[in-house]
Write a protein that holds these residues in place. Sequence first.
Motif, PDB file in Angstrom:
ATOM      1  N   ILE A   1      44.152  19.698  33.072  1.00  0.00           N
ATOM      2  CA  ILE A   1      44.899  19.138  34.204  1.00  0.00           C
ATOM      3  C   ILE A   1      46.391  19.214  33.917  1.00  0.00           C
ATOM      4  O   ILE A   1      46.818  19.315  32.763  1.00  0.00           O
ATOM      5  CB  ILE A   1      44.514  17.668  34.479  1.00  0.00           C
ATOM      6  N   ASP A   2      47.181  19.154  35.002  1.00  0.00           N
ATOM      7  CA  ASP A   2      48.629  19.107  34.827  1.00  0.00           C
ATOM      8  C   ASP A   2      49.076  17.647  34.749  1.00  0.00           C
ATOM      9  O   ASP A   2      48.248  16.727  34.730  1.00  0.00           O
ATOM     10  CB  ASP A   2      49.339  19.881  35.937  1.00  0.00           C
TER      11      ASP A   2
ATOM     12  N   VAL B   1      43.437  19.520  38.689  1.00  0.00           N
ATOM     13  CA  VAL B   1      42.613  20.419  37.888  1.00  0.00           C
ATOM     14  C   VAL B   1      43.173  21.832  37.994  1.00  0.00           C
ATOM     15  O   VAL B   1      43.526  22.302  39.085  1.00  0.00           O
ATOM     16  CB  VAL B   1      41.152  20.374  38.365  1.00  0.00           C
ATOM     17  N   LEU B   2      43.223  22.519  36.869  1.00  0.00           N
ATOM     18  CA  LEU B   2      43.867  23.822  36.794  1.00  0.00           C
ATOM     19  C   LEU B   2      42.853  24.954  36.716  1.00  0.00           C
ATOM     20  O   LEU B   2      41.807  24.833  36.076  1.00  0.00           O
ATOM     21  CB  LEU B   2      44.787  23.889  35.576  1.00  0.00           C
ATOM     22  N   ARG B   3      43.210  26.064  37.360  1.00  0.00           N
ATOM     23  CA  ARG B   3      42.421  27.286  37.243  1.00  0.00           C
ATOM     24  C   ARG B   3      42.709  27.952  35.899  1.00  0.00           C
ATOM     25  O   ARG B   3      43.581  27.521  35.139  1.00  0.00           O
ATOM     26  CB  ARG B   3      42.774  28.259  38.374  1.00  0.00           C
TER      27      ARG B   3
ATOM     28  N   GLY C   1      46.259  28.743  35.273  1.00  0.00           N
ATOM     29  CA  GLY C   1      47.185  27.628  35.189  1.00  0.00           C
ATOM     30  C   GLY C   1      47.653  27.078  36.516  1.00  0.00           C
ATOM     31  O   GLY C   1      48.388  26.084  36.543  1.00  0.00           O
ATOM     32  N   THR C   2      47.246  27.677  37.625  1.00  0.00           N
ATOM     33  CA  THR C   2      47.594  27.135  38.940  1.00  0.00           C
ATOM     34  C   THR C   2      46.609  26.026  39.303  1.00  0.00           C
ATOM     35  O   THR C   2      45.437  26.067  38.922  1.00  0.00           O
ATOM     36  CB  THR C   2      47.574  28.226  40.020  1.00  0.00           C
ATOM     37  N   PRO C   3      47.066  25.019  40.074  1.00  0.00           N
ATOM     38  CA  PRO C   3      46.178  23.901  40.397  1.00  0.00           C
ATOM     39  C   PRO C   3      45.217  24.223  41.539  1.00  0.00           C
ATOM     40  O   PRO C   3      45.571  24.945  42.481  1.00  0.00           O
ATOM     41  CB  PRO C   3      47.152  22.798  40.796  1.00  0.00           C
TER      42      PRO C   3
END
Length: 467
Positions: free
Chosen positions: A403-404, A409-411, A414-416
Motif C-alpha cells: 500500500i501507499d 492497494v498498489l499494482r 506501483g500505481t494504486p
Amino acid sequence: MNTPLPQVRQAADLQAEDHTPVVIVGAGACGLTAALALHRLGVECVVLERDAFAAGSTALSSGFVPAPCTQAQQAQGISDSVETFAADIQAKAHGQAAPHLVQAYAQHIGPAMDALAQHHGLPWQVLDKFLYPGHSAHRMHAVPEKTGAGLMSRLQAAADAAGVVVLTQAQVTELWADEAQCIHGVGFVRPDGQTERIRCDAVILACNGFGGAAAMVQALLPEMAQATYAGHVGNDGSAIVWGQQLGARLADLGAYQGHGSWAVPQGALISWALMMEGGVQINAQGQRFHDETQGYSEAAVHVLAQPGGVAWNVFDDALLAFAQDFPDFVAAQGAGAVQHAGDAAALAQLIGCRPDALQATLNAVHPGTDPLTGRSFHRALQAPFHAIKVTGALFHTQGGLDIDAHTRVLRQDGTPLPNLLAAGGAARGVSGQAVWGYLSGNGLLSAIAGGHIAAHTVQQLMKDSAP
C-alpha cells in the motif's frame, strides 16, 4: 457449512440492489477505527464481520497502542515526538521498514487516538512504569481494562453509539471488479449458507493477515509452521488471495509478530513486562539462552529452539506484585499458570533441571551486564521464586498487500488500484521483513493509524468522483 474460497468476480455480472458508499471488511480495531472516522467525516459505510461479534486479533492482544504526542501523553507530562517514534520503529526493523508507512503511521496515530478519545469517549492512559523493548519514550496507551478485549468492547460501544452499521456473521468471499480493477461490490456468506451482495463505491480491507492459513504459514514462515497459533482463526489470508487475483503487489511477507511467552497448557499470553522488569527465561537445562529485553516477537523463535520448544519465565515476589497490575496476568494466574518454589532447589525440581546448573544461572542474574547474553540487570532475583511454563507462538503476520501512504492497494507497477484500500494486518506493516523487526505495538499501530488514514483517503475519493 463450507464457505466458498475468496474470489474476484466480474463486475458486469453483479446483481445487487442494495448500495452503500463504503464497505469495510472486518470489525477489529482497524475496521471500527475506519468506520468511526468515516462517521465523523459524514461518509456512510457498512462493516462486514465474519464472526458473531466483533473481536478479531485485537481482542486476543494486550490492547496496548504506541503513539507519540497524544493528549494522554501530554497530560502525564511525557515528552515525545513523531520523529523519535519513527526512528524507534525503523531501528527495530534494522532500517527495513517501508519508510513511507513508518512516517505515515507515526504521524497519524496520535491524531487517531485523540479523535477516539475526544469524539468517542475512549479513555486512554499511558503505561509509564516501564518501557517496552525498543521504545525510547513512554508511549504505550491502554484503556482502563488494560486488555485487548476491553479495547474492542469500547470500540464496539462507540460504533453502536455513532450508529455505525456492523453486520456480523457476514463473511466476505467475493470482490466484484471491472477490467480496470475498480471494485463495484462485495458478496458475503450468511449463517444459512446463502450469499448476499451489495454494491459500493470503495472497499477497505481490514481483515488481518494469514496466520490462520496453515499452507501460507508453511510456505512463507517455515520456522513457525509447527508453532502454536495464538491469533484469530479468521486470519485466513483472504486479502492476499484477492490481491493476487487483482494483480496487486505483495510486500514483507516474511514479517510477523511472534511471542515468546505463551503459557502452556493454559493457552494464555503472559505480559513481557515481566521480562523487561527483571524476569528471565530458563530452559529445561536450567540455562538462560537469550537477552530477553530485545523483544518478545523474536523470543518466540528462541524459545521454540529450546529442548521441547518450551521455557520457564522465572521471577520473584516483587515482580509477581508488579505483574498483578495486568488483568491478563491475573486471569492466567487464576488458571494455574503460575507455580511457586521456595528456593533454587525447589525451582530446579519444578523445571526438571540439575540444581547446580540452575544455581549458576541464577548467580549470574545480578547488577551489571551478563557476559553470556549482553543483558543488563539492575538487581538479583530473590527467593521465593515463581515460574510459568511457556512456549513460542505465532500471533499475527506483518506482511500483505503493498500500500501507499494513503493505504491504497498498489499494482505490480506501483500505481494504486482505483478504490481498494487495505490497512492493519491485510497490508504490509512497519516491521521490515522478519520476526525481529516487530516493535512492541506495531500491530495495533498499523490497525488504528491505518484505519484512520484509510477513512480520510476514502473521503477524498468520494469528493474526487462526485459529479
